[in-house]
Write a protein that holds these residues in place. Structure first.
Motif, short mmCIF file in Angstrom:
data_model
loop_
_atom_site.label_atom_id
_atom_site.label_comp_id
_atom_site.label_asym_id
_atom_site.label_seq_id
_atom_site.Cartn_x
_atom_site.Cartn_y
_atom_site.Cartn_z
N PHE A 174 -24.34 -52.06 24.60
CA PHE A 174 -22.88 -52.07 24.63
C PHE A 174 -22.28 -50.66 24.67
O PHE A 174 -21.16 -50.49 25.15
N LEU A 175 -23.01 -49.65 24.22
CA LEU A 175 -22.53 -48.28 24.43
C LEU A 175 -22.46 -48.00 25.93
O LEU A 175 -21.45 -47.48 26.43
N ILE A 176 -23.51 -48.34 26.65
CA ILE A 176 -23.52 -48.13 28.10
C ILE A 176 -22.43 -48.93 28.79
O ILE A 176 -21.66 -48.42 29.61
N VAL A 177 -22.34 -50.22 28.45
CA VAL A 177 -21.36 -51.10 29.08
C VAL A 177 -19.94 -50.63 28.80
O VAL A 177 -19.09 -50.57 29.71
N ASN A 178 -19.64 -50.28 27.56
CA ASN A 178 -18.28 -49.87 27.22
C ASN A 178 -17.90 -48.55 27.87
O ASN A 178 -16.73 -48.35 28.23
N LEU A 179 -18.86 -47.65 28.05
CA LEU A 179 -18.56 -46.41 28.77
C LEU A 179 -18.30 -46.71 30.25
O LEU A 179 -17.42 -46.08 30.87
N ILE A 180 -19.04 -47.65 30.82
CA ILE A 180 -18.79 -48.05 32.21
C ILE A 180 -17.40 -48.65 32.36
O ILE A 180 -16.74 -48.50 33.40
N LYS A 181 -16.93 -49.34 31.32
CA LYS A 181 -15.62 -50.00 31.38
C LYS A 181 -14.45 -49.02 31.39
O LYS A 181 -13.35 -49.38 31.85
N VAL A 182 -14.66 -47.80 30.91
CA VAL A 182 -13.55 -46.85 30.79
C VAL A 182 -12.84 -46.61 32.13
O VAL A 182 -11.61 -46.72 32.21
N PRO A 183 -13.57 -46.30 33.23
CA PRO A 183 -12.87 -46.10 34.50
C PRO A 183 -12.10 -47.34 34.97
O PRO A 183 -11.03 -47.22 35.57
N PHE A 184 -12.65 -48.51 34.70
CA PHE A 184 -11.94 -49.74 35.06
C PHE A 184 -10.62 -49.84 34.30
O PHE A 184 -9.58 -50.17 34.88
N SER A 185 -10.66 -49.56 32.99
CA SER A 185 -9.44 -49.64 32.18
C SER A 185 -8.41 -48.59 32.60
O SER A 185 -7.21 -48.87 32.65
N VAL A 186 -8.89 -47.39 32.93
CA VAL A 186 -7.99 -46.33 33.39
C VAL A 186 -7.37 -46.73 34.73
O VAL A 186 -6.17 -46.59 34.96
N GLY A 187 -8.21 -47.28 35.63
CA GLY A 187 -7.72 -47.69 36.95
C GLY A 187 -6.69 -48.80 36.87
O GLY A 187 -5.78 -48.87 37.72
N LEU A 188 -6.79 -49.65 35.85
CA LEU A 188 -5.82 -50.73 35.66
C LEU A 188 -4.56 -50.26 34.93
O LEU A 188 -3.63 -51.04 34.73
N GLY A 189 -4.55 -48.98 34.53
CA GLY A 189 -3.39 -48.44 33.81
C GLY A 189 -3.29 -48.92 32.38
O GLY A 189 -2.21 -48.87 31.78
N LEU A 190 -4.42 -49.36 31.81
CA LEU A 190 -4.41 -49.91 30.45
C LEU A 190 -4.73 -48.86 29.39
O LEU A 190 -4.32 -49.00 28.24
N MET A 191 -5.50 -47.83 29.74
CA MET A 191 -5.94 -46.85 28.75
C MET A 191 -5.08 -45.59 28.83
O MET A 191 -4.83 -45.07 29.92
N HIS A 192 -4.63 -45.12 27.65
CA HIS A 192 -3.76 -43.95 27.57
C HIS A 192 -4.27 -43.02 26.48
O HIS A 192 -5.14 -43.38 25.68
N TRP A 193 -3.71 -41.82 26.45
CA TRP A 193 -4.13 -40.83 25.46
C TRP A 193 -3.91 -41.32 24.04
O TRP A 193 -4.65 -40.97 23.13
N ARG A 194 -2.88 -42.16 23.85
CA ARG A 194 -2.63 -42.66 22.50
C ARG A 194 -3.79 -43.51 21.98
O ARG A 194 -4.01 -43.59 20.76
N ASP A 195 -4.52 -44.13 22.90
CA ASP A 195 -5.68 -44.92 22.48
C ASP A 195 -6.77 -44.03 21.90
O ASP A 195 -7.44 -44.40 20.93
N LEU A 196 -6.95 -42.85 22.49
CA LEU A 196 -7.94 -41.90 21.97
C LEU A 196 -7.50 -41.37 20.61
O LEU A 196 -8.32 -41.22 19.70
N GLY A 197 -6.20 -41.09 20.48
CA GLY A 197 -5.69 -40.63 19.18
C GLY A 197 -5.85 -41.68 18.10
O GLY A 197 -6.23 -41.37 16.96
N ARG A 198 -5.58 -42.93 18.45
CA ARG A 198 -5.74 -44.02 17.49
C ARG A 198 -7.21 -44.16 17.08
O ARG A 198 -7.52 -44.36 15.91
N ALA A 199 -8.11 -44.05 18.04
CA ALA A 199 -9.54 -44.16 17.74
C ALA A 199 -9.99 -43.04 16.82
O ALA A 199 -10.77 -43.26 15.89
N ALA A 200 -9.48 -41.83 17.06
CA ALA A 200 -9.85 -40.71 16.20
C ALA A 200 -9.35 -40.93 14.77
O ALA A 200 -10.06 -40.66 13.80
#
Length: 244
Positions: A174-200
């Motif tokens: 799932f580490l591999i799969v979830n990293l692969i998903k990142v470009p898909f989420s960015v391409g769909l306009g779903l992932m933003h910088w605030r998500d990284l801040g929340r994760a941190a």
């Protein structure tokens, strides 16, 4: 304050699930889908899952079964592409309903797994069709609902690997799969910088949950723990469907 408390709880559960039993993560998926718009929640929870994956892979760095992982990966991209297409055409209400239904279906799969899969599927995982079906199912389910743990559990249980290797393989996969998903989420306009801040900000809670999970899996009966996870998952899914 209630929203922050729920996010911290979800982060603890993610950490716990990543080092103990992955199926519990669907509770966190349901929590985030309840407090955020459903599509936005998929990217928000993805960043937390990646943090949990990294921690779990550190704990189980020598326990992954790479032959099983390599067998599934080619089909993952197909499932992710199908999931991305689904996300483009559904509205937020439909996606929230879909997440709840997916969770309930996967709970049913895990229940079936405990009663009959061990008898019927001892060698099924070795067939290419099984690998492609499982890989595509994991890709689609994780892209749309971040809830592919039961599909992976079905496949790994059919492989008959022991508990620690089960968790380690799950973590690396799932580490591999979830990293692969990142470009898909960015391409769909779903992932933003605030998500990284929340994760941190929530990383300490994920780490605490992971340490608790790592300590617990050595002591608790797997059968009893599995039953608790299934019940909790079903309740979370039912609550999500009622709120949709």
């Amino acid at each position: 304050m209630g929203t922050i408390a729920l996010m911290i709880l979800a982060a603890l559960i993610i950490g716990y699930s990543k080092t103990a039993l992955g199926g519990l993560a669907v509770v966190s998926v349901a929590i985030f889908a309840a407090i955020l718009p459903a599509k936005e929640s998929t990217a928000a929870i993805l960043t937390l899952l990646i943090v949990g994956d990294v921690i779990a892979c550190w704990h189980y760095r020598r326990d992954g079964d790479w032959s099983l992982i390599r067998r599934l990966l080619p089909a993952i991209v197909v499932g992710l592409a199908l999931g991305s297409a689904f996300l483009r055409i559904v509205d937020d209400h439909t996606l929230k309903l879909s997440i709840g239904i997916v969770i309930l279906v996967l709970v049913a799969i895990q229940l079936w797994l405990k009663t009959r899969a061990g008898e019927l599927m001892s060698t099924a995982h070795e067939h290419p069709v099984a690998a492609w079906s499982a890989g595509t199912g994991v890709g689609f389910t994780t892209m749309t609902a971040n809830a592919a743990g039961a599909v992976m559990a079905l496949y790994l249980s059919a492989a008959g690997i022991e508990k620690r290797r089960f968790v380690g393989t799950n973590a690396w996969f799932f580490l591999i799969v979830n990293l692969i998903k990142v470009p898909f989420s960015v391409g769909l306009g779903l992932m933003h910088w605030r998500d990284l801040g929340r994760a941190a900000a929530l990383s300490p809670a994920i780490l605490i949950g992971a340490l608790l999970g790592y300590a617990t899996i050595k002591r608790i009966s797997q059968a009893h723990f599995d039953i608790a996870v299934l019940l909790t998952s079903a309740v979370a899914a039912a609550g999500l469907l009622l709120r949709a």
